[in-house]
Design a protein around this motif. Sequence first.
Motif, mmCIF file in Angstrom:
data_model
loop_
_atom_site.group_PDB
_atom_site.id
_atom_site.type_symbol
_atom_site.label_atom_id
_atom_site.label_comp_id
_atom_site.label_asym_id
_atom_site.label_seq_id
_atom_site.Cartn_x
_atom_site.Cartn_y
_atom_site.Cartn_z
ATOM 1 N N ALA A 155 1.627 6.145 -6.796
ATOM 2 C CA ALA A 155 0.429 7.295 -7.674
ATOM 3 C C ALA A 155 0.577 8.682 -7.022
ATOM 4 O O ALA A 155 0.375 9.364 -7.982
ATOM 5 C CB ALA A 155 -0.902 6.741 -6.772
ATOM 6 N N LEU A 156 1.425 8.998 -6.244
ATOM 7 C CA LEU A 156 1.575 10.355 -6.003
ATOM 8 C C LEU A 156 2.669 10.954 -6.828
ATOM 9 O O LEU A 156 2.585 12.025 -7.231
ATOM 10 C CB LEU A 156 2.490 10.376 -4.649
ATOM 11 C CG LEU A 156 2.523 11.745 -3.624
ATOM 12 C CD1 LEU A 156 1.155 12.408 -3.692
ATOM 13 C CD2 LEU A 156 3.410 11.474 -2.423
ATOM 14 N N LEU A 159 0.758 -1.386 -0.177
ATOM 15 C CA LEU A 159 0.073 -0.165 0.190
ATOM 16 C C LEU A 159 1.045 1.456 -0.039
ATOM 17 O O LEU A 159 0.600 2.184 -0.569
ATOM 18 C CB LEU A 159 -0.925 0.160 1.333
ATOM 19 C CG LEU A 159 -1.655 1.425 1.308
ATOM 20 C CD1 LEU A 159 -2.849 1.363 0.351
ATOM 21 C CD2 LEU A 159 -2.498 1.187 2.808
ATOM 22 N N ALA A 160 1.901 1.219 0.792
ATOM 23 C CA ALA A 160 2.821 2.528 0.716
ATOM 24 C C ALA A 160 3.510 2.611 -0.379
ATOM 25 O O ALA A 160 3.548 3.788 -1.023
ATOM 26 C CB ALA A 160 3.817 2.323 1.956
ATOM 27 N N LEU A 208 3.740 8.170 3.744
ATOM 28 C CA LEU A 208 3.818 6.917 3.083
ATOM 29 C C LEU A 208 5.274 6.205 3.509
ATOM 30 O O LEU A 208 5.287 4.831 3.713
ATOM 31 C CB LEU A 208 3.803 7.120 1.718
ATOM 32 C CG LEU A 208 2.397 7.544 1.227
ATOM 33 C CD1 LEU A 208 2.167 8.073 -0.219
ATOM 34 C CD2 LEU A 208 1.225 6.517 1.298
ATOM 35 N N THR A 224 -1.514 17.414 -4.990
ATOM 36 C CA THR A 224 -0.691 16.554 -4.583
ATOM 37 C C THR A 224 0.804 17.012 -4.782
ATOM 38 O O THR A 224 1.889 16.643 -4.088
ATOM 39 C CB THR A 224 -0.846 14.952 -5.358
ATOM 40 O OG1 THR A 224 -0.930 15.497 -6.895
ATOM 41 C CG2 THR A 224 -2.112 14.433 -4.987
ATOM 42 N N GLY A 243 0.882 3.771 -2.943
ATOM 43 C CA GLY A 243 0.666 5.505 -2.727
ATOM 44 C C GLY A 243 1.932 6.124 -3.342
ATOM 45 O O GLY A 243 1.496 7.321 -3.789
#
Length: 396
Positions: free
Chosen positions: A265-266, A258-259, A287, A276, A262
């Motif tokens: 995606a960032l 997940l981190a 994250l 963002t 993320g």
Amino acid sequence: MRRTDAAPARRRASAIDGFRGLAALSTVAFHVWQQYFRYDAQGSHPPVDDPVLGAVFSLEVIDLFFVLSAYLLTLSYARAALDGGSTRPARLFLFRRAIRILPLYFLAVLVVWATRNPTLPGNWRDLVEHLTFTHVFDQQRIFYTLGPTWSLSLEVLFYLVLVALGPLAVRACRPLRRRRTRVAVCAAGCLFLYAAPLAWIAVAHYRFGVPHTDWVVYFGPQARFGGFAAGMGLAVLTAALGDRGRLGPRTALPLAALALAGLFALSLDSGPENFTFTFYHPIASLLWVLLIFSTLHVRQQTFWHGLLTARWLTAAGLVSYSLFIWHEPVMLQLHNAGLLPTGQSGFLPALLIVFLVAVPVAAASYWLIEYPASLLGRLKDHRGRPREFYPEPATR
């Protein structure tokens, strides 16, 4: 340390070296990416057409350095504040930090500045600011000489803040009888230190319309201290938990995934002037905290540990500071000498060339400069007093 504790401690140390290696190698890739985006792709399109690969190469990892440094250096203060005990004297902490960063840094600054200023007086203000770690406050010269070392200025400021706030937190928690209250006090302090830069960025961007190219506003400690605060919060969390609540593989791996997702995606979504992009670094810091926590606070190793503790990555972690210091001068020297291919198609070959030159330079720098300088740390004992050395007794 008991023998039963030695293996987990070694695994955690290897994972931390892996994180350092990951951060250093990613930093090199990011700066080669910037070089080609700015000069060889003329800023009209990225060096790689694939947005997925572009997000990987353009992922900024400076917050990982901040979070990891703050976590490791704050941990002893957090344990002392929550569970009692003593901490290292400030003079010993600063002495060992100085031994760690100053010899290589000063040498690199003098060498690079001298090559770019062959006639005196040269840009003397740039030299003075770099030697005093104040170039982060200079809009014009923040990226001169050794561009990436603006972040090292923030590291040095963090050291000074830590030796002031760490003992203060220990003294403030000492009269508190309940451990839960001590945890709340320390966590609240970290939360405040994280929220203050968020407020600064929001006011600067949305209230006063300060552009993101105002480096002093957005690269100074008032904007970037959130990464250190997140690492301090992680230290408080792990000290509060101790050996309790360690994650199993079924929890640790999804959290790590997940981190990483993320962070990807960032990087993929952080276009100019959007939300963002404006709050990229505070979000990235959280994250990285999640990734480090799900890596280190576990009951057993996972597949992710195997990747982090690969020999090539931990070896890169060993020389990560030297690689961080020397990779930009190496890259620019190769570019100026015409040894890097040009144009969009030249990015990947250029990245390989920079790695092939910068990594051996970093390894030589570590063994010739960093490691010998680190031996000076043995001159003082755990109390910060000069260590006495006695000659070996004569044998018959």
